[in-house]
Design an enzyme around this catalytic site. Structure first.
Site, PDB file in Angstrom:
ATOM      1  N   HIS B  64      -8.655   7.681  -2.849  1.00  0.00           N
ATOM      2  CA  HIS B  64      -8.649   8.671  -1.715  1.00  0.00           C
ATOM      3  C   HIS B  64      -8.225   9.777  -1.961  1.00  0.00           C
ATOM      4  CE1 HIS B  64      -4.443   7.708  -0.424  1.00  0.00           C
ATOM      5  NE2 HIS B  64      -4.752   6.624  -1.013  1.00  0.00           N
ATOM      6  N   ASP B 174      -0.111   9.497  -4.813  1.00  0.00           N
ATOM      7  CA  ASP B 174      -0.962   8.543  -3.845  1.00  0.00           C
ATOM      8  C   ASP B 174      -1.701   9.489  -3.215  1.00  0.00           C
ATOM      9  OD1 ASP B 174      -1.879   6.734  -2.031  1.00  0.00           O
ATOM     10  OD2 ASP B 174       0.040   6.074  -1.389  1.00  0.00           O
ATOM     11  N   GLU B 202      -8.004   7.581   4.183  1.00  0.00           N
ATOM     12  CA  GLU B 202      -7.252   6.172   3.808  1.00  0.00           C
ATOM     13  C   GLU B 202      -6.098   6.006   4.441  1.00  0.00           C
ATOM     14  OE1 GLU B 202      -5.089   3.262   1.452  1.00  0.00           O
ATOM     15  OE2 GLU B 202      -4.633   5.343   1.807  1.00  0.00           O
ATOM     16  N   GLU B 203      -5.151   6.878   4.546  1.00  0.00           N
ATOM     17  CA  GLU B 203      -3.934   6.854   5.191  1.00  0.00           C
ATOM     18  C   GLU B 203      -3.911   6.636   6.510  1.00  0.00           C
ATOM     19  OE1 GLU B 203      -1.623   6.571   3.235  1.00  0.00           O
ATOM     20  OE2 GLU B 203      -1.753   7.496   1.207  1.00  0.00           O
ATOM     21  N   HIS B 313       4.556   8.305  -0.678  1.00  0.00           N
ATOM     22  CA  HIS B 313       4.773   8.800   0.573  1.00  0.00           C
ATOM     23  C   HIS B 313       6.009   9.748   0.882  1.00  0.00           C
ATOM     24  CE1 HIS B 313       1.698   5.823   2.595  1.00  0.00           C
ATOM     25  NE2 HIS B 313       1.410   6.225   1.588  1.00  0.00           N
TER      26      HIS B 313
END
Lengths: 346, 343
Positions: B64, B174, B202-203, B313
């Site tokens: 992603h 990420d 995606e998140e 994150h």
């Protein structure tokens, strides 16, 4: 060099309380040199500039802005290669998770990241609990053996990152407390360049303020000034504090403290000068401690008449302290006007 | 070079729904290797690459492009910004951080009142995002509104930096790490025809992967991720999930998928043969795009492959770069092993 560039030069450098001599003292001395007759760095790292008025046995006015900053000291290197650390000065642990610190090793600065547990592995409620500094580790991306070669217990660390511009005349970075005030003093000296004076001026970048104002104490003892002004940062209001607690605001001019540690008659004189010269100012009522160099300077030997003038600052002791350049200029102007008109008699 | 591409990708900003800059970068880099490139209606970049053979069922590999971050939600009278989170963010990693606000990448910061003004009780509690605000230096709503609009994205300001022993610190590792690995894979002719999907959203629930998988209807799929490595002092072994310096991590199960054991074991056998360093992802938490991909159409066998990343994150994710090389090797083996499966 513009005032803002001087602030950047000073705040991008490091000098945690007790470690000033290595980097920040020489930079501060270099910046002060053009404005004084003589500048020296003493054994504690205090940067002392003399500007004589030419009158024999003239009274002395000491201007103190501290050049140390809050930070950390490395206390342990773990087998996994992480560092444990303890604070030097008042650090709110809530600023640290996921932040970058610069470790000042013998071989130079290295960057590390303060470890945090990712949301996926937390229990409900964890995200509202703060973590204590003694439970944190600093990840420098090394194995245990590598970390032990690179870092020693006792090495200093501090918030990373250079100072940046925000909108308007706002500037943001670490160690604005109190190097921005050192720049205010430089600005005052610049404005006093050819001005006739009735007092000798001793301009000092003091050390170890954050751990008890030791540098200011020692310099005051040596020079026995009749008057001493601590130029330090003061709290400017943010939405998470009430106006009752923090009445002063960013961009509204120097904060003149009034109270036992900032002699009322001295403060009133400075207010008169500000009004006469149309320099905006704010009044900060300090009934007991100001938590500045003035606390030490006031009680040295047979005592000294002290005053505190503050530069409004938001988010003090964070990695992202915010000031307004207009305040920096006005603090400098106010100091210069005071020095020009003051003969040592209140 | 994989490392440089990863650094460049992490320097770009793209919270879920705002992946345009990331996609543009990937399109430019991938153009000369792609046989077909499609940007679908929700922003996925789908690249078809002809392989040496035709697979029995479509092969899909995805990573992603989006990252966690914020949107400008409200501008206050005082010119401060209230932010709404995009994706899961621990508010504790926000205080004292620098951010980039809006298309002009205006510097902004999040902080708290000075420690001198706090009580011991206050310092024990960490504020929620709703109590925090972004300060861009504006002193009025008008001054802020001249530069920032509601709905502008806000991302961490964290320059990619190599540190320590072959580690990279950056935001958004990420899942730019997955994007970087896929860009590298595109340079080779794969063993079988493959769809490389750089997906969006995606998140906030794998919305990009949902429609990409519905379009492609893969029989086998590989999801390349940056996953939690919680191998810090004080974290018990069973909570660490993955460990740095131990190579690529294979997922067994997570909140969205029970991954295909057959396919995973096939890839692992090939990895062992090729001397690829790997580990299991020893956690059932979290989820990946696999959750929607393995359910698309008549279903797919999926493998989850991740680089172990510390502090995901947050502004400062950290990855050990040699681990990423192992992910790349394992991902290439996946195509070889998965292409002839009749699913």
């Amino acid at each position: 060099m513009e005032l803002k560039d001087k602030i950047k030069r000073l705040t991008n450098a490091y000098g945690v309380s007790g470690d000033e001599r290595r980097e920040i003292s020489p930079i501060a001395a270099e910046l002060m040199k053009p404005y004084v007759d003589k500048v020296e760095i003493d054994e504690f790292g205090n940067v002392i500039g003399y500007k004589k008025c030419g009158v024999k046995n003239a009274p002395k006015l000491l201007l103190a802005a501290h050049i140390d900053q809050i930070g950390f000291v490395i206390t342990e290197i773990t087998d996994e290669g992480f560092l444990r650390f303890a604070p030097i000065g008042g650090v709110d642990s809530r600023m640290l998770l996921g932040s970058e610190l610069t470790v000042l090793t013998q071989k130079g600065p290295i960057t590390g990241v303060v470890s945090s547990v990712p949301p996926h592995l937390q229990k409900p409620g964890d995200s509202s609990k703060s973590v204590k500094i003694q439970d944190m580790t600093l990840d420098i991306g090394m194995t245990g053996a590598q970390a032990r070669r690179a870092v020693r217990v006792g090495d200093y660390a501090a918030f990373a990152h250079d100072t940046i511009d925000l909108l308007g005349d706002r500037v943001c970075g670490k160690a604005m407390d109190d190097r921005a005030c050192f720049v205010c003093v430089l600005h005052a000296l610049e404005l006093l360049k050819d001005a006739p004076l009735a007092m000798d001026i001793i301009a000092v970048g003091t050390t170890k303020e954050e751990v008890g104002a030791h540098g200011a104490g020692s310099v005051t003892y040596r020079y026995r000034p009749e008057y001493a002004i601590a130029i330090d940062v003061g709290h400017a209001r943010t939405p998470d504090v009430s106006p009752d607690r923090v009445p002063c605001e960013l961009g509204k001019g120097p904060m003149i403290a009034i109270g036992s540690n900032s002699r009322p008659n001295f403060a009133r004189r400075v207010m008169e000068i500000a009004r006469a010269k149309e320099i905006p100012y704010q009044l900060e009522v300090c009934p007991s401690s100001t938590g500045t160099d003035a606390m030490k300077m006031q009680i040295v030997e047979s005592g000294c008449c002290t005053l505190v003038i503050s530069l409004p600052l938001k988010y003090m002791h964070s990695p992202v302290e915010v000031l307004s350049m207009s305040d920096v200029k006005n603090v400098g102007r106010l100091l210069a006007e005071l020095a020009k008109s003051f003969d040592g008699r209140l | 070079m994989l490392k440089n591409v990863l650094k460049e990708l992490c320097a770009l900003d793209g919270v879920s729904g705002y992946e345009d800059d990331v996609r543009k970068y990937i399109e430019e880099k991938a153009a000369k290797y792609a046989d077909e490139m499609t940007v679908d209606p929700i922003g996925n970049l789908i690249i078809f690459k002809k392989g040496k053979k035709r697979p029995k069922r479509p092969v899909m590999i995805c990573a992603h492009m989006d990252e966690v971050g914020f949107l400008v939600n409200r501008i206050t009278e005082d010119g401060l910004i209230r932010a709404a989170a995009v994706g899961g963010i621990d508010p504790r990693v926000l205080i004292g951080r620098r951010l980039k606000v809006g298309p002009k990448k205006l510097p902004g910061i999040i902080s708290l009142k000075a420690i001198h003004l706090t009580t011991a009780g206050e310092r024990e509690k960490s504020p929620a995002l709703s109590e925090l605000y972004v300060d861009i230096g504006a002193s009025s709503r008008g001054e802020a509104e001249a530069k920032v609009s509601l709905g502008d994205q806000i991302t961490f300001d964290s320059e990619p930096l190599e540190l320590g022993d072959k580690c990279l610190k950056a935001k958004a590792i990420d899942d730019r790490v997955g994007c970087a690995v896929m860009l590298e894979m595109l340079k080779d002719v794969p063993a079988y025809d493959t769809y490389f999907v750089f997906d969006t959203n995606e998140e906030i629930g794998s919305r990009g992967a949902t429609v990409a998988a519905q379009r492609i209807e893969p029989g086998v799929a590989l999801i390349i991720e940056g996953t939690t490595a919680c191998d810090m002092p004080g974290v018990p072994g069973h909570m660490q999930s993955t460990r740095q310096r131990r190579g690529a991590a294979f997922s067994i199960v997570d909140g969205g998928t029970v991954y295909s054991r057959t396919l995973r074991e096939k890839v692992i056998a090939a990895a062992d043969k090729a001397g690829v360093k790997w580990q299991y992802r020893e956690s059932a938490n979290g989820s990946t795009d696999s959750g929607v991909i393995h359910l698309a159409g008549s279903g797919a066998l999926t493998v989850g492959l991740s680089a172990p990343v510390r502090y995901i994150h947050s502004a400062c994710c950290m990855v050990h770069l040699p681990d990423v090389e192992e992910v790349l090797k394992a991902a290439k083996l996946f195509i070889k092993e998965a292409g002839d499966l009749r699913v």
